[in-house]
Structure formats: structure tokens, C-alpha cells
Design a protein around this motif. Structure first.
Motif, PDB file in Angstrom:
ATOM      1  N   LEU A   1       0.804  -1.214   0.000  1.00 27.84           N
ATOM      2  CA  LEU A   1       0.000   0.000   0.000  1.00 27.84           C
ATOM      3  C   LEU A   1       0.844   1.274   0.000  1.00 27.84           C
ATOM      4  N   ASP A   2       1.974   1.280   0.686  1.00 26.64           N
ATOM      5  CA  ASP A   2       2.846   2.458   0.703  1.00 26.64           C
ATOM      6  C   ASP A   2       3.402   2.775  -0.681  1.00 26.64           C
ATOM      7  N   GLN A   3       3.520   1.766  -1.542  1.00 29.32           N
ATOM      8  CA  GLN A   3       4.105   1.948  -2.869  1.00 29.32           C
ATOM      9  C   GLN A   3       3.154   2.633  -3.853  1.00 29.32           C
ATOM     10  N   ILE A   4       1.888   2.728  -3.521  1.00 33.90           N
ATOM     11  CA  ILE A   4       0.902   3.326  -4.422  1.00 33.90           C
ATOM     12  C   ILE A   4       1.296   4.745  -4.812  1.00 33.90           C
ATOM     13  N   PHE A   5       1.957   5.454  -3.940  1.00 35.42           N
ATOM     14  CA  PHE A   5       2.326   6.842  -4.204  1.00 35.42           C
ATOM     15  C   PHE A   5       3.577   6.976  -5.063  1.00 35.42           C
ATOM     16  N   ASP A   6       4.291   5.888  -5.288  1.00 32.16           N
ATOM     17  CA  ASP A   6       5.475   5.888  -6.149  1.00 32.16           C
ATOM     18  C   ASP A   6       5.018   5.800  -7.600  1.00 32.16           C
ATOM     19  N   GLU A   7       5.349   6.803  -8.413  1.00 37.99           N
ATOM     20  CA  GLU A   7       4.881   6.856  -9.803  1.00 37.99           C
ATOM     21  C   GLU A   7       5.383   5.692 -10.649  1.00 37.99           C
ATOM     22  N   THR A   8       6.472   5.059 -10.256  1.00 32.28           N
ATOM     23  CA  THR A   8       7.022   3.957 -11.046  1.00 32.28           C
ATOM     24  C   THR A   8       6.425   2.609 -10.659  1.00 32.28           C
ATOM     25  N   TRP A   9       5.659   2.571  -9.573  1.00 32.74           N
ATOM     26  CA  TRP A   9       5.085   1.308  -9.107  1.00 32.74           C
ATOM     27  C   TRP A   9       3.906   0.906  -9.984  1.00 32.74           C
ATOM     28  N   SER A  10       3.850  -0.368 -10.319  1.00 32.90           N
ATOM     29  CA  SER A  10       2.757  -0.890 -11.124  1.00 32.90           C
ATOM     30  C   SER A  10       2.257  -2.180 -10.480  1.00 32.90           C
ATOM     31  N   PRO A  11       0.979  -2.221 -10.100  1.00 28.29           N
ATOM     32  CA  PRO A  11       0.469  -3.427  -9.449  1.00 28.29           C
ATOM     33  C   PRO A  11       0.328  -4.579 -10.435  1.00 28.29           C
ATOM     34  N   GLN A  12       0.343  -5.788  -9.904  1.00 30.22           N
ATOM     35  CA  GLN A  12       0.161  -6.975 -10.730  1.00 30.22           C
ATOM     36  C   GLN A  12      -1.301  -7.067 -11.150  1.00 30.22           C
ATOM     37  N   LEU A  13      -1.515  -7.214 -12.462  1.00 30.65           N
ATOM     38  CA  LEU A  13      -2.872  -7.323 -12.990  1.00 30.65           C
ATOM     39  C   LEU A  13      -3.378  -8.743 -12.788  1.00 30.65           C
ATOM     40  N   TYR A  14      -4.577  -8.869 -12.271  1.00 34.87           N
ATOM     41  CA  TYR A  14      -5.191 -10.175 -12.071  1.00 34.87           C
ATOM     42  C   TYR A  14      -5.918 -10.566 -13.352  1.00 34.87           C
ATOM     43  N   LEU A  15      -5.552 -11.693 -13.921  1.00 32.84           N
ATOM     44  CA  LEU A  15      -6.196 -12.183 -15.143  1.00 32.84           C
ATOM     45  C   LEU A  15      -7.350 -13.120 -14.785  1.00 32.84           C
ATOM     46  N   THR A  16      -8.443 -13.024 -15.540  1.00 30.48           N
ATOM     47  CA  THR A  16      -9.536 -13.969 -15.369  1.00 30.48           C
ATOM     48  C   THR A  16      -9.063 -15.334 -15.891  1.00 30.48           C
ATOM     49  N   ASP A  17      -9.815 -16.383 -15.599  1.00 33.58           N
ATOM     50  CA  ASP A  17      -9.462 -17.719 -16.096  1.00 33.58           C
ATOM     51  C   ASP A  17      -9.421 -17.733 -17.614  1.00 33.58           C
ATOM     52  N   GLN A  18     -10.380 -17.064 -18.257  1.00 34.96           N
ATOM     53  CA  GLN A  18     -10.420 -17.029 -19.723  1.00 34.96           C
ATOM     54  C   GLN A  18      -9.202 -16.290 -20.282  1.00 34.96           C
ATOM     55  N   GLU A  19      -8.839 -15.164 -19.673  1.00 29.63           N
ATOM     56  CA  GLU A  19      -7.653 -14.420 -20.116  1.00 29.63           C
ATOM     57  C   GLU A  19      -6.387 -15.244 -19.918  1.00 29.63           C
ATOM     58  N   ARG A  20      -6.279 -15.914 -18.778  1.00 29.77           N
ATOM     59  CA  ARG A  20      -5.083 -16.734 -18.503  1.00 29.77           C
ATOM     60  C   ARG A  20      -4.986 -17.883 -19.512  1.00 29.77           C
ATOM     61  N   ASN A  21      -6.110 -18.501 -19.880  1.00 29.20           N
ATOM     62  CA  ASN A  21      -6.103 -19.565 -20.884  1.00 29.20           C
ATOM     63  C   ASN A  21      -5.598 -19.051 -22.225  1.00 29.20           C
ATOM     64  N   ILE A  22      -6.000 -17.845 -22.596  1.00 31.83           N
ATOM     65  CA  ILE A  22      -5.533 -17.251 -23.851  1.00 31.83           C
ATOM     66  C   ILE A  22      -4.040 -16.987 -23.781  1.00 31.83           C
ATOM     67  N   VAL A  23      -3.597 -16.414 -22.685  1.00 34.11           N
ATOM     68  CA  VAL A  23      -2.176 -16.088 -22.521  1.00 34.11           C
ATOM     69  C   VAL A  23      -1.314 -17.343 -22.573  1.00 34.11           C
ATOM     70  N   GLU A  24      -1.776 -18.424 -21.970  1.00 37.47           N
ATOM     71  CA  GLU A  24      -0.976 -19.643 -21.868  1.00 37.47           C
ATOM     72  C   GLU A  24      -1.212 -20.633 -23.004  1.00 37.47           C
ATOM     73  N   GLU A  25      -2.078 -20.303 -23.956  1.00 35.68           N
ATOM     74  CA  GLU A  25      -2.362 -21.189 -25.095  1.00 35.68           C
ATOM     75  C   GLU A  25      -1.091 -21.420 -25.912  1.00 35.68           C
TER      76      GLU A  25
END
Length: 105
Positions: free
Chosen positions: A11-35
Motif C-alpha cells: 500500500l505504501d508503494q501506491i504513491f510511487d509513480e514507477t510502481w505498477s500493481p500486478q494485474l489479475y487475469l480472469t481464467d479465460q484471459e489466462r487460458n488465452i495467454v498460456e495457449e
């Protein structure tokens, strides 16, 4: 809808402009990515195509770190989208970001 996975310790990192949170992929998106093999994504605006492609390009790059002949080609209708994906996945040797119009010139 984009869902990000953030731990309470981050949570403290939210104010750092270079910080980027990990995007949560849906099951369908993950299946496409890992195809396995080549993937062609077609869909309406806002369906997650760009999210899937960016994650797929990153995964393929990680899988082929030591393969000197590995290349990627990203083709978009607009230069704005090509630039966005280029900024998101990062520019590296062997990867081309272009529009269809520029590709056939």
C-alpha cells in the motif's frame, strides 16, 4: 474492468509513480495467454485483448530468454495502440511494433 492484486504490504508503494500493481487475469484471459502456438484475438472494445496480448508477449519473451533467434511482431490498426503495447511490454531486440499500414508500405 481491470482487477489488480495488491498486498497490504504494498500500500505504501501506491504513491510511487514507477510502481505498477500486478494485474489479475480472469481464467479465460489466462487460458488465452498460456495457449500454445500462435494466437489471434478478435473482439469488441474493452474485452481484454490488449491485456491478453501484453501478458502473452511477456510470457513468450520469458520462455525464450536464451533463444537468440526469437522474434515478435505486434501489429495494430493505430500507432497509438502499437506505442501503448510497446511501452507496456518494453522495447527489446527482436520485437517490432507497427501498424498494418506501415507494414505493407
Amino acid at each position: 474492468l481491470k482487477v489488480y492484486k495488491i498486498e497490504s504490504s504494498e500500500l505504501d508503494q501506491i504513491f510511487d509513480e514507477t510502481w505498477s500493481p500486478q494485474l489479475y487475469l480472469t481464467d479465460q484471459e489466462r487460458n488465452i495467454v498460456e495457449e500454445a502456438g500462435t494466437v489471434l484475438l478478435l473482439g469488441r472494445s474493452g474485452t481484454g485483448k490488449t491485456v491478453c496480448i501484453c501478458n502473452r508477449m511477456d510470457l513468450d519473451r520469458q520462455r525464450n530468454l536464451h533463444n537468440k533467434s526469437f522474434t515478435q511482431l505486434f501489429i495494430a490498426r493505430s500507432q497509438r495502440l502499437a506505442n501503448y503495447v510497446k511501452e507496456t511490454v518494453g522495447e527489446y531486440e527482436g520485437c517490432t511494433f507497427s501498424t498494418f499500414g506501415r507494414l505493407v508500405e
